[in-house]
Motif scaffolding. Structure first.
Motif, short mmCIF file in Angstrom:
data_model
loop_
_atom_site.label_atom_id
_atom_site.label_comp_id
_atom_site.label_asym_id
_atom_site.label_seq_id
_atom_site.Cartn_x
_atom_site.Cartn_y
_atom_site.Cartn_z
N SER A 206 0.79 -1.20 0.10
CA SER A 206 -0.02 -0.04 0.01
C SER A 206 0.85 1.34 -0.04
CB SER A 206 -0.97 -0.11 1.26
OG SER A 206 -1.61 1.27 1.42
N ALA A 207 0.58 2.16 -0.94
CA ALA A 207 1.27 3.34 -0.87
C ALA A 207 1.36 4.23 0.30
CB ALA A 207 0.72 4.36 -2.02
N GLY A 208 0.08 4.16 1.13
CA GLY A 208 -0.14 4.83 2.34
C GLY A 208 1.09 4.38 3.41
N LYS A 209 1.57 3.22 3.32
CA LYS A 209 2.43 2.86 4.20
C LYS A 209 3.98 3.49 4.01
CE LYS A 209 0.04 -0.33 6.16
NZ LYS A 209 -0.63 -0.15 7.72
N GLY A 210 4.08 4.14 3.19
CA GLY A 210 5.45 5.04 2.80
C GLY A 210 6.57 4.40 2.63
N CYS A 211 6.43 2.89 2.09
CA CYS A 211 7.76 2.29 1.92
C CYS A 211 8.63 3.01 0.91
CB CYS A 211 7.28 0.80 1.60
SG CYS A 211 6.73 -0.08 2.77
N ARG A 212 8.10 3.55 -0.08
CA ARG A 212 8.91 4.23 -1.00
C ARG A 212 9.92 5.24 -0.38
NH1 ARG A 212 6.41 6.40 -6.69
NH2 ARG A 212 6.09 4.06 -6.81
N ASP A 213 9.24 6.07 0.62
CA ASP A 213 9.87 6.99 1.21
C ASP A 213 11.16 6.17 2.04
OD1 ASP A 213 8.49 8.92 0.50
OD2 ASP A 213 6.83 8.89 2.08
N GLY A 214 10.68 5.00 2.60
CA GLY A 214 11.67 4.36 3.64
C GLY A 214 12.89 4.02 2.69
N PHE A 215 12.62 3.46 1.61
CA PHE A 215 13.40 3.02 0.62
C PHE A 215 14.70 3.88 0.29
CE2 PHE A 215 10.68 -0.64 -0.82
CZ PHE A 215 11.06 -1.55 0.11
N GLU A 216 13.99 5.32 -0.13
CA GLU A 216 14.88 6.29 -0.32
C GLU A 216 15.61 6.82 0.91
OE1 GLU A 216 14.25 10.90 -1.97
OE2 GLU A 216 12.74 9.33 -2.44
N ALA A 217 15.21 6.68 1.88
CA ALA A 217 15.83 7.12 3.22
C ALA A 217 17.00 6.32 3.45
CB ALA A 217 14.92 7.31 4.45
N LEU A 218 16.81 4.91 3.22
CA LEU A 218 17.60 4.01 3.74
C LEU A 218 19.00 3.84 2.48
CD1 LEU A 218 15.21 1.09 4.62
CD2 LEU A 218 17.16 2.31 5.92
N ASP A 219 18.54 4.35 1.22
CA ASP A 219 19.36 4.37 0.13
C ASP A 219 20.51 5.73 0.70
OD1 ASP A 219 18.57 2.62 -1.47
OD2 ASP A 219 17.23 3.89 -2.66
N ILE A 220 19.83 6.61 1.31
CA ILE A 220 20.74 7.86 1.60
C ILE A 220 21.75 7.41 3.07
CG2 ILE A 220 20.71 9.94 2.71
CD1 ILE A 220 18.04 10.79 1.44
N VAL A 221 21.16 6.53 3.64
CA VAL A 221 21.98 6.00 4.79
C VAL A 221 23.07 5.20 4.26
CG1 VAL A 221 22.02 4.78 7.06
CG2 VAL A 221 20.15 6.21 6.42
N LYS A 222 22.75 4.30 3.32
CA LYS A 222 23.70 3.36 2.80
C LYS A 222 24.94 4.17 1.97
CE LYS A 222 24.75 -1.04 1.54
NZ LYS A 222 25.04 -2.10 2.54
N GLY A 223 24.48 5.34 1.45
CA GLY A 223 25.40 5.95 0.67
C GLY A 223 26.57 6.61 1.80
N LYS A 224 26.14 6.61 3.02
CA LYS A 224 27.24 7.37 3.89
C LYS A 224 27.77 6.21 4.72
CE LYS A 224 27.89 10.66 7.60
NZ LYS A 224 27.50 11.86 8.28
N TYR A 225 26.87 5.26 4.91
CA TYR A 225 27.51 3.93 5.79
C TYR A 225 27.25 2.48 5.06
CZ TYR A 225 27.95 7.21 9.64
OH TYR A 225 28.37 8.00 10.62
N PRO A 226 28.30 2.38 4.05
CA PRO A 226 28.06 0.93 3.32
C PRO A 226 27.86 0.00 3.89
CG PRO A 226 29.94 2.25 2.53
CD PRO A 226 29.83 3.03 3.77
N GLN A 227 28.17 -0.14 5.27
CA GLN A 227 28.03 -1.59 6.18
C GLN A 227 26.46 -1.34 6.59
OE1 GLN A 227 29.59 1.46 6.91
NE2 GLN A 227 30.62 1.22 8.91
#
Length: 364
Positions: A206-227
């Motif tokens: 469901s789009a209302g669960k905001g998973c797309r935003d969650g994935f985008e946020a996690l991509d940002i964190v992954k970019g700074k911390y590859p581990q």
């Protein structure tokens, strides 16, 4: 002995948060010597549906009814331990003629309230409406949701923001917060022993669960911390094109679900709207520090900078910023996690159930 019927919108074979709340109440009512029935319809109406589409759906529904009935596939036993005294029924629809006679009837979702409102032989005093979310999704509109709040049903809401909506409609209601099972989910890894680079999140289509935003946020964190390591869980199969650095668990069992929460230092909750979401409290029970959006379904337990870090809806950049802050500040992460762990323990099923049976006028 009171006979109580819960009306659910469909069968219970996969995990649904609102169903879990109903099952918890059903178990306690059965233990209290009430006769409890849970009713699942195969066929449900659709708002503004054309006659031909309704006919075709009825035909499909007939085959589905036979399939579910013969296979016994409508029960919740694959994911919830229901008291053996509770009786589950698969019926064609929630029309009154298909539902067991009872002393108390409880609608648990929008469309079930429309059916219950039409039970002409049942006094309004015996009809209840457990409002667990603002269900203006699918084929339902704002107008249908508001109409349901005006039905002559005794209304129970699970969170303050829903209470406000119902009261603004000029209707009375009773607020009963959900309780939580502290035996099912429990903390067995201290905050200082968690991998601070491990984050977990619920996946939902469901789009209302905001998973797309969650994935985008996690991509940002992954970019700074590859581990960075992410444990994702949900009912649906693993999403297509999900990067390999995500570990996905489909419908995890109790042991696995506890391990997922206990491994994670941070739980990410990016929804745009929730009734009273169960996953952040579950994560708190296991010692996670929660990062979430500023919605009523979270903030009943997620108090900014006390029991969670909260930011505006649809701001993945800010979600990422909060996660990075917790990775880089161990003391703050453990403070948030410990505050959440202590606070959520105030939301007991004993307290919720006592208020619930008081509302239903049932003796303990």
């Amino acid at each position: 002995m009171k006979r109580i019927v819960f009306l659910l919108p469909f069968e219970g074979r996969v995990p649904v948060g609102g169903f879990k709340v109903v099952y918890e109440y059903a178990n306690r009512l059965a233990e209290n010597e009430s006769e409890v029935h849970i009713v699942y319809p195969v066929f449900n109406f659709v708002f503004r549906e054309k006659a031909l589409h309704r006919f075709l759906r009825r035909c499909k529904g007939l085959f589905r009814y036979i399939f579910l009935k013969i296979g016994g596939l409508y029960h919740c036993d694959t994911w919830f331990s229901l008291n053996g005294k509770v009786r589950e029924h698969l019926v064609w629809s929630l029309d009154e003629k298909h539902v067991p006679r009872s002393d108390i009837y409880i609608a648990t979702a929008l469309k079930t309230s429309f059916y219950l409102a039409e039970y002409r032989s049942i006094p309004s005093a015996r009809k209840y409406y457990l409002i667990q979310g603002y269900e203006n999704w699918g084929d339902a509109t704002h107008e249908e949701v508001i109409a349901s709040y005006h039905f002559p049903l005794n209304k129970i809401v699970i969170v303050e923001w829903l209470e406000k909506v119902v009261r603004e409609c000029g209707e009375d209601c009773t607020l009963i917060h959900n309780g939580f099972d502290f035996n099912y989910f429990s903390k067995n890894v201290a905050c200082g022993n968690k991998d601070k680079f491990c984050v977990t999140m619920l996946y939902h289509t469901s789009a209302g669960k905001g998973c797309r935003d969650g994935f985008e946020a996690l991509d940002i964190v992954k970019g700074k911390y590859p581990q960075l390591k992410v444990n994702l869980f949900g009912v649906s199969p693993r999403p297509e094109n999900l990067p390999q650095w995500y570990h996905y668990y489909q419908q995890p069992d109790r042991q696995t679900h506890n391990r997922i929460y206990n491994e994670a230092a941070v739980f990410l909750a990016p929804s745009h709207s929730e009734g009273f979401s169960l996953t952040p409290p579950e994560a708190m029970q296991c010692g996670c520090a929660v990062v979430c959006t500023d919605i009523g379904g979270y903030t009943v337990v997620c108090k900014d900078n006390r029991t969670a870090l909260v930011c505006p809806v649809q701001r993945p950049d800010l979600l990422a910023e909060k996660i990075i802050y917790l990775i880089e500040n161990d003391d703050e992460r453990c403070r948030i996690a410990e505050n959440g762990y202590r606070y959520i323990r105030e939301f007991t099923w004993e307290r919720a159930y006592a208020k619930f049976i008081g509302t239903l006028n049932i003796d303990k």
